[in-house]
Write an enzyme that holds these catalytic residues in place. Sequence first.
Site, short mmCIF file in Angstrom:
data_model
loop_
_atom_site.label_atom_id
_atom_site.label_comp_id
_atom_site.label_asym_id
_atom_site.label_seq_id
_atom_site.Cartn_x
_atom_site.Cartn_y
_atom_site.Cartn_z
N ASP A 31 39.24 34.04 30.10
CA ASP A 31 39.19 35.28 30.89
C ASP A 31 40.28 36.26 30.46
OD1 ASP A 31 37.43 36.46 32.75
OD2 ASP A 31 38.98 36.44 34.28
N GLU A 194 27.71 36.94 33.35
CA GLU A 194 28.64 36.30 34.30
C GLU A 194 28.27 34.82 34.48
OE1 GLU A 194 31.47 37.25 35.78
OE2 GLU A 194 31.45 39.29 35.03
C1 LIG Z 1 34.15 37.41 33.17
C2 LIG Z 1 34.84 38.31 34.13
N1 LIG Z 1 34.12 39.10 34.96
C3 LIG Z 1 34.80 39.93 35.83
C4 LIG Z 1 36.14 39.98 35.90
C5 LIG Z 1 36.83 40.88 36.86
N2 LIG Z 1 37.53 41.94 36.24
C6 LIG Z 1 36.83 39.17 35.01
N3 LIG Z 1 38.18 39.15 34.97
N4 LIG Z 1 36.19 38.33 34.12
#
Ligand SMILES: Cc1ncc(CN)c(N)n1
Length: 204
Positions: A31, A194
């Site tokens: 992430d 997602e």
């Molecule tokens: C995969 C993902 N999706 C959403 C977010 C939220 N900014 C994140 N940090 N990472």
Amino acid sequence: MYDRAIQHPFVIGISDGSVDLSAFRRWLAQDYIFVKEFVPFLASVLLKAWKQSDDESDMEILLGGMASLSDELAWFRKEASKWDVKLVGIVPQKANLEYCRFLQSLMLPEVDYAVAITAFWAIETVYQESFSLCLDNGSKTPEELMETCQRWGSANFGHYCRSLQKIADRCLEKASSDIIQKAEEAFVCVLEHELNFWNMSCGE
Ligand SMILES: Cc1ncc(CN)c(N)n1
């Protein structure tokens, strides 16, 4: 698809305390890479707002978002050291690469503001709804994961997401049917990415 994106086993695992911490560590590193790519994406949304928006407050809201991304990257570095996760030299996994490639496709100048802001709202909202689940009364989120859940699950972040939703709604009300269709396609793509991102974090 939306429900599957916001109630993924990875997040349910955090909320009932059964999460595999190696999955959490994998998610953290991946992430961080994603959020670094998210910065230029938000910059492109800002640029589109500057060119196409008829409401000055969009810029303020998006600039606030940019400031919290700077904070978020610092938080990832702090959290990574807490979990002994290396952030240098990590190889982005397939689902992450594909998601980042999708973001890059939305950064093109020919992509309408309404489409980009819809995708941006969806990306932030999936995290908001997912992590707020881990803060619900009765959840058994481990203490050491609470900060992660509060980052995206907080009422503050929820308020920010609703501001983004208002911008997206306003843009879509005025949009042509072609743009509305493209925004819908972008929304579905966000949900797919997602889901794949959570699956990747679980090691699938
Ligand atoms: C995969 C993902 N999706 C959403 C977010 C939220 N900014 C994140 N940090 N990472």
